[in-house]
Every structure is written in structure tokens, then in C-alpha cells.
Design a protein around this motif. Structure first.
Motif, PDB file in Angstrom:
ATOM      1  N   GLU A 262       0.685  -1.157  -0.035  1.00  0.00           N
ATOM      2  CA  GLU A 262       0.075   0.002  -0.099  1.00  0.00           C
ATOM      3  C   GLU A 262       0.809   1.218   0.039  1.00  0.00           C
ATOM      4  OE1 GLU A 262      -1.240  -0.381   4.728  1.00  0.00           O
ATOM      5  OE2 GLU A 262      -2.423  -1.337   3.118  1.00  0.00           O
ATOM      6  N   CYS A 263       2.044   1.382  -0.975  1.00  0.00           N
ATOM      7  CA  CYS A 263       2.595   2.412  -0.948  1.00  0.00           C
ATOM      8  C   CYS A 263       2.515   3.078  -2.271  1.00  0.00           C
ATOM      9  CB  CYS A 263       4.159   2.335  -0.859  1.00  0.00           C
ATOM     10  SG  CYS A 263       4.425   1.731   0.686  1.00  0.00           S
ATOM     11  N   GLY A 264       1.512   2.581  -3.024  1.00  0.00           N
ATOM     12  CA  GLY A 264       1.157   3.199  -4.285  1.00  0.00           C
ATOM     13  C   GLY A 264       2.027   2.445  -5.437  1.00  0.00           C
ATOM     14  N   LEU A 265       2.943   1.810  -4.922  1.00  0.00           N
ATOM     15  CA  LEU A 265       3.770   1.266  -6.274  1.00  0.00           C
ATOM     16  C   LEU A 265       3.349  -0.252  -6.365  1.00  0.00           C
ATOM     17  CD1 LEU A 265       7.266   2.357  -4.746  1.00  0.00           C
ATOM     18  CD2 LEU A 265       6.477   3.142  -6.782  1.00  0.00           C
TER      19      LEU A 265
END
Lengths: 136, 210, 211
Positions: free
Chosen positions: A61-64
């Protein structure tokens, strides 16, 4: 004094069991925990149905995008460390009652305990020889 | 039981004078929601400094119940896009938005997040985050003052307050057919592909005057 | 700080084979710089850092410069024999300078509080021979800046430990800071177009037919 004691006796029910309170507490705790969950479920059911998707359900869930294969990576040392911890832990669990009643035990029980200890110590020696006790 | 919405206004006033408050369930729920907006803890450029200032003691965003900046999108209701969104960052922003649970809201803070700002004609800056995700409140400014962010938050609270869940006019993010995820753009050879999500944003049809 | 000529002589004596050239700067406010051939750049850099009189231990800035191919026209006077008499003619001579790329290092000494010494490395051309020596082994702080130069100018740094794009993404084509980079035409609209944006707007929004 006598009157007070009589009053207290009257407050307690005749078939007073000490475990009833625990049961009541358990039930109240379960209701306390489950009610919000039930309400949330009802809310989702009638107003806000879930909309899952591959991005939404992604573990990272860090966007990556998470690189590599799925599943968490962990060091095998932790696994071995866990096994060794179990060796010491199980040993301690059995050693305490053994030590507490040592004087009252027959010779057979002492020999059985020694065999059990020997097996665990053998495992420890094996791990030691394999170099598992040195953290890399 | 008659729903509170169809209740006679005079009766409700009379009841409230007697100390009996009658509200709709929706109103109660919205009241709770608007006073506990949890923003996503994420800043992209200088606007983030103003966002941090808004959360500090002088401006104190916690007066409006929005001080709980969450480090995970799963626990956030509000995404404050604070700063320049580069093309390299855009897929990450959309992915974070997708991972937030509904109902979720977006504040585009500052000129860059709205339109690309001073970098609009550059090769590496996205021309506004509203091309990929629906934006609820835009704050102009470069960067906007913390008061402007608070104003945007109050605007958002008013919007949340008036939202309906069911019935003929549900809020866009709460409607049954609303998409759960928005497509994440890809990084192409020169630009991100596609340049915008046509379901969310369309370039305005301009006619040039000669 | 010793004069640049003396510094150059000492560096050439210290690193055998190194060819250093003093590049004057057209702007009088800026100091001239020292151009080093990429083959000996690393040895010269070690010398500049470790020499007790220099101790240039801090690379404050590493940047790239793009020099595209230029053709300059110069007037020249040519003497020719015409009918037994020497006459002067004015002719226009075209000078063609091939394009190249440069990596420029600004070096200071924290220890001796002196500087800057400006070090340049020049590539052969702008397409194929674009390799220079990485000075990251000498100045660790140059790592990201060399990556940025690689990203935006396309200079390859030989000996860099982690030469990847820094600002643009993997798979991006071209080097945006080069002067001949043509950015993609991603114009869609601009409420108040002006200058080159107005040109783009003219292309994208044709004028309405005359009614």
C-alpha cells in the motif's frame, strides 16, 4: 453485626454459583464486540456494497506495484530460531513440574525424564554443530 | 415508524423544544462522517508544507476533526493532493486512491494539482490530477494558505452533510454503479498513457476566435 | 589558491599521460575551467582530492552541458594574384564545430577553504561516443548528480556503480535537457494561451469557418 450479615445473605441468590458472572461477562463482551461488526455488515449490505478490485486488494500500500512474486519474504533464520526457541521452551515447561516433585518420583520417572532431556539436548547439539546458533 | 424526513416540521420543532431530538439516520451518519475525516498522510511538493502548517497548533486542523493523518490508504477518507504531480508519480497517486475505502474524497491543493500550474507546459508534469480521479474540492493558490485548506475542508464537510445514500439522488461515490477502481495510467515512451481518463475528464471543447 | 596554469602543470606531472586544457570562459565573472580527457579523469580527480595543497574534498555541483553542432560564418580576407597584382578579397568561411556533451564538476576544499576548481569532461560526439569517466569513486556525492546527467543528457559514466535514470522513468525515450529534444505534443487546452502555447492552440483548435 448479625443483622448486617443476614442482609448480605439475602442479597445473594440461594443457588449462587461463582461462574455465572464469568459467563455473563463473556456474553456481554461478545455482544459488545459483535454489535459494531454486525452494524457494519448491515450497513454494507444495504447502503454501501463492497467494490473490490485487484489494485484495492493488493498487499502493498505504498502506491507502487510490488515487485517479484507474491507472498512475503522472510529469513530462514527466523524459522530455525523459532524451532530452537521451542526446544528450550518445551524443555522448561516439563522441567518445572519435574523439579517441583523430584523427591517424590520413582526411579523410572527420573530415567524417562533424562531420556527426554537427552533427546532435546541432542537436537540442540545438532543445531550448534550446524552453526545455527550464530546469527548471520 | 414514519421516517424523519417525512415528519412534520412543526412537530419536530415542538419535540425539540421539549428536549426530544428527532434526526434521520442519514443525518446522524453524515454528522459523524464529516467530523472525523481522516486524510491520507501524503505530500508531494511545497503545498505539503502548508498542509503540515494547517495541522500544527496555530491553524489546528483538529478543530474540524481531520487531524488523524493516516499513513495507510486503507484507513483514510480524504486524499489531499498537495503539490506537483509529476508524470512519474501519477500512477502511484491513482493507485493510492484506488486503495482507499469508499466513501472517499479528494482535495486538489494548489495550482499544480489542479492544472499543472507553472509547470503545465513541461515534459514531466501532469496537467492536473482531475484527469484520472474525481476531485471534490480544488484550492487555488501557489501554495494556498492553511486557511484556504481549512476552507476547503469546511466546504467538503458541507458536501458530506448533504449527501444521500439511497433514494433517487445518491452521492456519486455512494451510488451502486460507481466504479470501485479507476484505471491506473501506464508510463509510456514519452508520456503517460492514456493522457487522461475520458470517464472522469474531457478536454473542454474550445472554439478559437479570430 | 594556486594559479590554474601551475595547477595544470602539477597535475600533468603527477598523472603521466594526462592531457589537461584550460578552457577560458567567455563571461569575465566566471573562472576558467580545466578540461581533462576521460581516460585520465579518474587519476586526475584523485590527485585533486589528495594533493596536500589542493584537498578538493567536496564536489558541490555536477552538471551537464549540451553543445549541439554549430556552423558559424566568418568573414575572412584572402589575398589572391589577379593579373599579376595582389588583391584582397572578402570571403565568407563556414566553420563547422561538431557537437559534444560535457560533464562539469565544481570542486571546493572544505579543509583548506578554497575553490572552486572547475573540471570538465568532454564526450566525443552526441550519439555514439558519449562515455566519460565517473568520478563517484572520488566524490561520493556525485552519484545522484551523475545519474541525473545520464538521465537528462545521455552521458554514460564509466565506472558508476548504479547508472540508472533518476528523474524520468525506466523506458522513457530521449534525454529532455538536450537542446534538440522534441517533447510530445500533449497539448489539449489552455484557457489563456500566449507565445508558443498560442501556436500550439492554433494547430489544435482550427478557427471556425467563416459564416
Amino acid at each position: 453485626m448479625v443483622g448486617q450479615r443476614a442482609e448480605r445473605k439475602q442479597l445473594m441468590p440461594a443457588n449462587y454459583g461463582p461462574y455465572w458472572f464469568i459467563l455473563v461477562l463473556l456474553a456481554a463482551g461478545a455482544v459488545f464486540c459483535l454489535t459494531p461488526l454486525l452494524l457494519a455488515w448491515l450497513w454494507a449490505r444495504f447502503f454501501m456494497p463492497g467494490r473490490p478490485g485487484p489494485t484495492k486488494n493488493a498487499a502493498y500500500e505504498c502506491g507502487l506495484d510490488s515487485p517479484g512474486a507474491d507472498g512475503p519474504r522472510f529469513k530462514s533464520e527466523y524459522y530455525l530460531y523459532g524451532i530452537l526457541f521451542l526446544v528450550f521452551d518445551v524443555e522448561a515447561v516439563f522441567l518445572f513440574p519435574f523439579a517441583a516433585s523430584f523427591t517424590g518420583l520413582p526411579a523410572g520417572a527420573a530415567v524417562g525424564m533424562l531420556v527426554f532431556l537427552l533427546l532435546l539436548i541432542e537436537g540442540l547439539a545438532w543445531a550448534w554443530v550446524k552453526g545455527l546458533l550464530t546469527w548471520k | 415508524m414514519t421516517p424523519a424526513g417525512s415528519m412534520d416540521e412543526g412537530l419536530r420543532n415542538e419535540l425539540s423544544r421539549q428536549g426530544v431530538f428527532v434526526v434521520k439516520l442519514t443525518d446522524l451518519y453524515n454528522w459523524g462522517r464529516k467530523n472525523s475525516i481522516w486524510p491520507l498522510n501524503f505530500g508531494l511538493a511545497c503545498c505539503a508544507i502548508e498542509m503540515i502548517a494547517a495541522s500544527m497548533a496555530r491553524f489546528d486542523i483538529s478543530r474540524f476533526g481531520a487531524e488523524v493523518f493516516r499513513p495507510s490508504p486503507r484507513q483514510a477518507d480524504l486524499m489531499i493532493v498537495a503539490g506537483t504531480v509529476t508524470k512519474k508519480m501519477a500512477p502511484q497517486v491513482v493507485r493510492l486512491y484506488n486503495q482507499m475505502p469508499d466513501p472517499k474524497y479528494v482535495i486538489a491543493m494548489g495550482a499544480c494539482a489542479i492544472s499543472g500550474g507553472p509547470f503545465k507546459q513541461g515534459y514531466n508534469v501532469l496537467k492536473g490530477i482531475d484527469r484520472y480521479i474525481p476531485v471534490d474540492v480544488s484550492i487555488p493558490g501557489c501554495p494556498p494558505k492553511p486557511e484556504a485548506l481549512l476552507h476547503a475542508l469546511i466546504t467538503l464537510q458541507k458536501r458530506i452533510e448533504s449527501e444521500q445514500f439511497a433514494g433517487p439522488n445518491p452521492a456519486p461515490r455512494l451510488a451502486r454503479g460507481a466504479p470501485g477502481e479507476y484505471p491506473v495510467p501506464r508510463l509510456g515512451a514519452h508520456d503517460i498513457e492514456p493522457p487522461f481518463n475520458p470517464e472522469v475528464w474531457q478536454p473542454p471543447k474550445l472554439v478559437r476566435e479570430e | 589558491m594556486e594559479p590554474l596554469e601551475q595547477l595544470r602543470a602539477r597535475a600533468e606531472a603527477s598523472v603521466p599521460g594526462a592531457v589537461l586544457e584550460i578552457v577560458p570562459n567567455a563571461c569575465p565573472a566566471d573562472p576558467p575551467s580545466l578540461r581533462v580527457d576521460p581516460g585520465h579523469a579518474l587519476a586526475v580527480a584523485w590527485f585533486l582530492r589528495d594533493d596536500p595543497q589542493l584537498r578538493l574534498d567536496y564536489a558541490s555541483n555536477v552538471t551537464g552541458v549540451d553543445w549541439p553542432e554549430t556552423v558559424t560564418k566568418e568573414k575572412a580576407r584572402v589575398k589572391r594574384m589577379v593579373d599579376g597584382v595582389v588583391k584582397e578579397f572578402e570571403t565568407v568561411v563556414e566553420k563547422r564545430r561538431p557537437g559534444f556533451l560535457e560533464a562539469v564538476y565544481h570542486l571546493y576544499s572544505m579543509e583548506l577553504k578554497q575553490g572552486p576548481v572547475i573540471l570538465r569532461q568532454r564526450t566525443g560526439d552526441r550519439d555514439r561516443a558519449v562515455t566519460v569517466a565517473s568520478l563517484t569513486p572520488v566524490w561520493r556525492g556525485a552519484e545522484f548528480q551523475e545519474r541525473e546527467i545520464y538521465d537528462l543528457y545521455g552521458i554514460r559514466f564509466e565506472g558508476h556503480q548504479d547508472l540508472r535514470r533518476l528523474l524520468m522513468w525506466e523506458g522513457f525515450e530521449g534525454h529532455p535537457m538536450r537542446r534538440d529534444y522534441v517533447e510530445p505534443d500533449d497539448y489539449d487546452y489552455e484557457p489563456t494561451p500566449h507565445a508558443d502555447v498560442l501556436e500550439k492552440a492554433r494547430k489544435h483548435y482550427p478557427a471556425p469557418p467563416a459564416s
